[in-house]
Write a protein that holds these residues in place. Sequence first.
Motif, PDB file in Angstrom:
ATOM      1  N   GLY A  37       0.802  -1.211   0.000  1.00  0.00           N
ATOM      2  CA  GLY A  37       0.000   0.000   0.000  1.00  0.00           C
ATOM      3  C   GLY A  37       0.837   1.265   0.000  1.00  0.00           C
ATOM      4  N   HIS A  55      -1.896   3.340  -2.506  1.00  0.00           N
ATOM      5  CA  HIS A  55      -3.328   3.088  -2.455  1.00  0.00           C
ATOM      6  C   HIS A  55      -3.665   2.435  -1.119  1.00  0.00           C
ATOM      7  N   CYS A  56      -4.916   2.089  -0.912  1.00  0.00           N
ATOM      8  CA  CYS A  56      -5.385   1.716   0.425  1.00  0.00           C
ATOM      9  C   CYS A  56      -5.484   0.215   0.638  1.00  0.00           C
TER      10      CYS A  56
END
Length: 341
Positions: free
Chosen positions: A258, A263-264
């Motif tokens: 991540g 990103h998550c």
Amino acid sequence: MRYIDALVFIASKASYWIRPIETWKPRGTSARRQFSSLLRHLFVKYQMPRFFDSVWLVNYTPECEDWREWYLEVGQGQNIRNCRLPVSYSKKMAHYFMQAPQDLTILQALRWGQVLGMGGDPGLGRAIMQSPFPEELSNDQFWTTVIQWLIHHASLDRRQIQSIVEFLRYQRFGVFTIPGDYGVYDEVDAPAPDYSIKGRTPRSLLRDVADWHREQEQKSKIPECTWVASGIREFDFEDDNRWMIREILTSDDLVTEGNQMKHCVASYIENCTGGESSIWSMQIELQQGFKKAITIEVRKENNLISEVRGKANRLPNRRERNVLRRWAETAGLKFSRYVNV
């Protein structure tokens, strides 16, 4: 397989052969020794270091073709410094290049010649070979100052060199290796593109390195956990590059994914530990090592590829989609209607 590919390269250079292939008599019993004797029979008038043979065993990128041109030119008796090198080279460096240890790659041998030609010793050369240093040929002016600094500070504990090089590469160029992940590296905006090693003492530089390592550790602190593999097959594929898809099975690796992909996916830890999803990392092999390409979520309920994202949540490109489709076919996976492949 790599020797078969090498024979294709050798055949493509038939106009450079200096002896008929029919007169070649294999030497030795191993494939490596026979391959080496074939190269020398076809291309080499004078002595050629054995590390140079490796340039025929690498892929089709333009850089590799340049290395094979160097081989042909040196084999005809030309000095390596007269080849189109990406670094500045002196007569002394060329001398040490031709005497480089046989286990080095061509890029490592270039750095070896620089280090010893500038006054370094073989111990320093070996320490540098164990760091990402030899691959950094595109910023030679900066890395030359690093070599000079290391030679000047000969009392520095050479076990520190790898950490120093990783720190400098990150600060100046935003490139860093992800620990424990097949030599994968990533790139971000360089935090300090003007960072200079000139005038720094070993103590001040090592203090900066230690501060950087602490900062990296603090960013990744989360409860550690692991989970059971999904049973889905991992994947290796080659076109012009090698690609691989590997399942992420620890919280540390998920957070790293991540952080580096911006990103998550780290928020999917509960989905992974609960067995609802598996998360996969697609990586591509480049000259510097493996680089992360896209992250993939597979839903366990129906082996459905439900989400695919690249860095900063970009959609996959054409080549990544091609590799993804091949993996899905071999692993028996389906695509969600929301995934555009």
